[in-house]
Design a protein around this motif. Structure first.
Motif, PDB file in Angstrom:
ATOM      1  N   LEU A 160     -35.843  34.089  84.347  1.00  0.00           N
ATOM      2  CA  LEU A 160     -35.092  33.217  84.727  1.00  0.00           C
ATOM      3  C   LEU A 160     -33.590  33.187  84.239  1.00  0.00           C
ATOM      4  CD1 LEU A 160     -37.771  30.088  84.872  1.00  0.00           C
ATOM      5  CD2 LEU A 160     -36.685  31.375  86.839  1.00  0.00           C
ATOM      6  N   TRP A 164     -29.383  32.518  85.422  1.00  0.00           N
ATOM      7  CA  TRP A 164     -28.664  31.100  85.180  1.00  0.00           C
ATOM      8  C   TRP A 164     -27.291  31.519  84.185  1.00  0.00           C
ATOM      9  CZ3 TRP A 164     -33.562  28.711  82.813  1.00  0.00           C
ATOM     10  CH2 TRP A 164     -34.438  27.937  84.009  1.00  0.00           C
ATOM     11  N   SER A 165     -27.429  32.408  83.349  1.00  0.00           N
ATOM     12  CA  SER A 165     -26.429  32.941  82.458  1.00  0.00           C
ATOM     13  C   SER A 165     -25.061  33.272  83.496  1.00  0.00           C
ATOM     14  CB  SER A 165     -26.873  33.582  81.363  1.00  0.00           C
ATOM     15  OG  SER A 165     -25.510  34.026  80.819  1.00  0.00           O
ATOM     16  N   ASP A 183     -22.862  27.752  92.629  1.00  0.00           N
ATOM     17  CA  ASP A 183     -23.955  28.494  92.145  1.00  0.00           C
ATOM     18  C   ASP A 183     -23.931  28.156  90.729  1.00  0.00           C
ATOM     19  OD1 ASP A 183     -24.162  29.504  94.684  1.00  0.00           O
ATOM     20  OD2 ASP A 183     -23.374  31.301  94.067  1.00  0.00           O
ATOM     21  N   ARG A 186     -25.413  24.743  90.058  1.00  0.00           N
ATOM     22  CA  ARG A 186     -26.924  24.768  90.487  1.00  0.00           C
ATOM     23  C   ARG A 186     -27.751  25.364  89.099  1.00  0.00           C
ATOM     24  NH1 ARG A 186     -26.666  27.592  94.449  1.00  0.00           N
ATOM     25  NH2 ARG A 186     -26.163  25.905  95.803  1.00  0.00           N
ATOM     26  N   ALA A 187     -27.009  26.379  88.581  1.00  0.00           N
ATOM     27  CA  ALA A 187     -27.586  27.401  87.621  1.00  0.00           C
ATOM     28  C   ALA A 187     -27.696  26.345  86.221  1.00  0.00           C
ATOM     29  CB  ALA A 187     -26.989  28.561  87.137  1.00  0.00           C
ATOM     30  N   GLU A 190     -30.533  23.781  86.594  1.00  0.00           N
ATOM     31  CA  GLU A 190     -31.801  24.128  86.323  1.00  0.00           C
ATOM     32  C   GLU A 190     -31.885  24.500  84.918  1.00  0.00           C
ATOM     33  OE1 GLU A 190     -32.179  27.393  89.342  1.00  0.00           O
ATOM     34  OE2 GLU A 190     -31.930  25.898  90.961  1.00  0.00           O
ATOM     35  N   PHE A 191     -31.076  25.102  84.322  1.00  0.00           N
ATOM     36  CA  PHE A 191     -31.208  25.525  82.863  1.00  0.00           C
ATOM     37  C   PHE A 191     -31.480  24.298  81.780  1.00  0.00           C
ATOM     38  CE2 PHE A 191     -29.178  29.299  80.118  1.00  0.00           C
ATOM     39  CZ  PHE A 191     -30.384  29.026  79.415  1.00  0.00           C
ATOM     40  N   TYR A 194     -34.788  22.839  82.382  1.00  0.00           N
ATOM     41  CA  TYR A 194     -35.784  23.718  81.596  1.00  0.00           C
ATOM     42  C   TYR A 194     -35.706  23.412  80.328  1.00  0.00           C
ATOM     43  CZ  TYR A 194     -38.157  27.701  79.849  1.00  0.00           C
ATOM     44  OH  TYR A 194     -39.138  28.602  79.223  1.00  0.00           O
ATOM     45  N   ILE A 235     -28.173  26.975  75.473  1.00  0.00           N
ATOM     46  CA  ILE A 235     -27.445  27.592  76.581  1.00  0.00           C
ATOM     47  C   ILE A 235     -26.260  28.447  76.238  1.00  0.00           C
ATOM     48  CG2 ILE A 235     -26.018  27.099  78.854  1.00  0.00           C
ATOM     49  CD1 ILE A 235     -27.882  24.745  79.141  1.00  0.00           C
ATOM     50  N   ASN A 239     -25.576  32.166  76.985  1.00  0.00           N
ATOM     51  CA  ASN A 239     -24.472  32.623  77.690  1.00  0.00           C
ATOM     52  C   ASN A 239     -23.585  33.567  76.805  1.00  0.00           C
ATOM     53  OD1 ASN A 239     -25.668  31.007  79.735  1.00  0.00           O
ATOM     54  ND2 ASN A 239     -23.827  29.695  79.754  1.00  0.00           N
TER      55      ASN A 239
END
Length: 400
Positions: A160, A164-165, A183, A186-187, A190-191, A194, A235, A239
């Motif tokens: 996943l 996302w990154s 996009d 949304r990523a 979700e990140f 999580y 994150i 990233n």
């Protein structure tokens, strides 16, 4: 205010910005770019000053009011990269305290073992004749796996992370479509969800991973990370950490393959590897531009950046400044004097630099160990963006 002599969306500049940088440096160290609405610092001295002058800060402004970028804004509003003292000082102290528990050295044998396994697979698939993609076969896999191991992300969830990154970092480019923005949000959403779940699990069941330590770390005053700060830190590590390592691997290996004399020199003297990696980061850095905002009038390179204006350090241009680097357009794996700024400078110097160096040494070392011959197996494909400089594919042939 003169317009800078380069278009950052020009495919020729994206493919090879260094001739345009040289032309710009010859005109003036700092120039106004009308299209971007900011100053650009082309020389090493001025770019370094941009990164170090405390009157030039990272001041986050939310992307649009409302909820369209709620999660994207959250992970930047609480990021160490987007804040200044005293908040930056407090957050960096807490994160450094968690890192100080030996995470990088704990992972070194595991990273080297993984790099060896991935290199073995590439050599076997190539067999000295079949081109294989270094990016998907190794460069993209290793740093994501390392960050996931560092954070304690379960194996089943690791696929996943890179999508996302990838979606989030597209927001850092100057030319974006609405679809890419959607996009990215949304990523980010979700990140964030999580990592909130992962942090909650580590509070109940702590381990030896970095998330567990970030959950529990406190400074001498008893201060600790908020949940938003913890989520944002994780994150940012993924990233910034894996994107840079992937792109140094791709850019660096391409540079070596196009300079076979330097590849042979490195193969003949493996003690050169640590310094050679610094040279690869100088020669074609993974991040080309880093912005600051003036909190007061600042003179840089003979121009005045007025309060509220932005100025960006062009890292690749600074790293090719002949005033600092002898023969800067020459790749020299034995270069001794190499004050490149690919990891940044000042208080925002990359906190993950030691981990990146471990990953890169393991990756290049494994490839040199496992393959008696490394060759370009076709034409590489480069990302069509300027700010984050990297490759989509790099076909190589490896002979056992």
């Amino acid at each position: 205010m003169t317009a800078a002599p380069l278009d950052l969306t020009d495919p020729a500049v994206v493919a090879d910005p260094y001739p345009a940088f040289a032309e710009a440096r010859a005109q003036a160290p700092v120039q106004w770019h009308e299209g971007l609405g900011l100053w650009l610092a082309f020389t090493h001295a001025e770019a370094n000053a941009v990164l170090r002058d405390r009157r030039l800060g990272r001041l986050w402004t939310d992307k649009e009011p409302g909820d369209r970028f709620a999660s994207f804004n959250l992970i930047h509003r609480n990021a160490i990269l987007e804040m200044e003292p005293p908040h930056h000082t407090r957050l960096r102290r807490l994160i450094t305290s968690a890192f100080a528990r030996g995470h990088v050295e704990r992972l070194r044998p595991w990273v080297e073992e993984l790099a060896g396994r991935l290199a073995d697979e590439l050599v076997e698939r190539s067999g000295g004749s079949q081109p294989v993609d270094l990016l998907t076969g190794m460069a993209e896999q290793l740093p994501v796996a390392v960050i996931a191991e560092l954070l304690g992300v379960p194996e089943a969830d690791r696929p996943l992370l890179r999508p996302w990154s990838n979606a989030i970092v597209k927001m850092y480019e100057y030319e974006r479509t609405r679809q890419r923005e959607d996009d990215a949000e949304r990523a980010a959403d979700e990140f964030v969800a999580y990592l909130r779940k992962l942090a909650a699990d580590r509070r109940r069941n702590p381990g030896e991973d970095l998330v567990s330590h970030l959950v529990t770390v406190r400074d001498s005053d008893g201060d600790k990370l908020t949940e938003d700060e913890l989520v944002t830190t994780c994150i940012l590590l993924l990233n910034a950490g894996h994107e840079a390592t992937v792109n140094v691997t791709g850019n660096g290996m391409l540079a070596l393959l196009r300079h076979p004399d330097q590849l042979a020199r490195l193969r003949a003297d493996r003690d050169l590897l640590p310094g050679a990696l610094e040279e690869l980061m100088r020669f074609d850095p993974p991040l080309q531009l880093f912005e600051r905002t003036a909190t007061a009038d600042v003179e840089i390179g003979g121009v005045t950046v007025t309060e509220g204006q932005k100025i960006a350090a062009l890292l690749g241009s600074a790293n090719h400044d002949p005033a600092v680097f002898a023969d800067p357009e020459t790749l020299d794996v034995a270069r001794a004097d190499n004050p490149h700024i690919s990891f940044g400078a000042g208080i925002h110097f990359c906190i993950g630099a030691p981990l990146a160096r471990v990953e890169l040494q393991a990756t290049f070392g494994a490839l040199l160990d496992r393959a008696s011959l490394l060759e370009l197996g076709g034409e590489p494909v480069r990302h069509p963006e300027f700010v984050i400089r990297g490759l989509d594919t790099l076909p190589i042939v490896l002979t056992p």
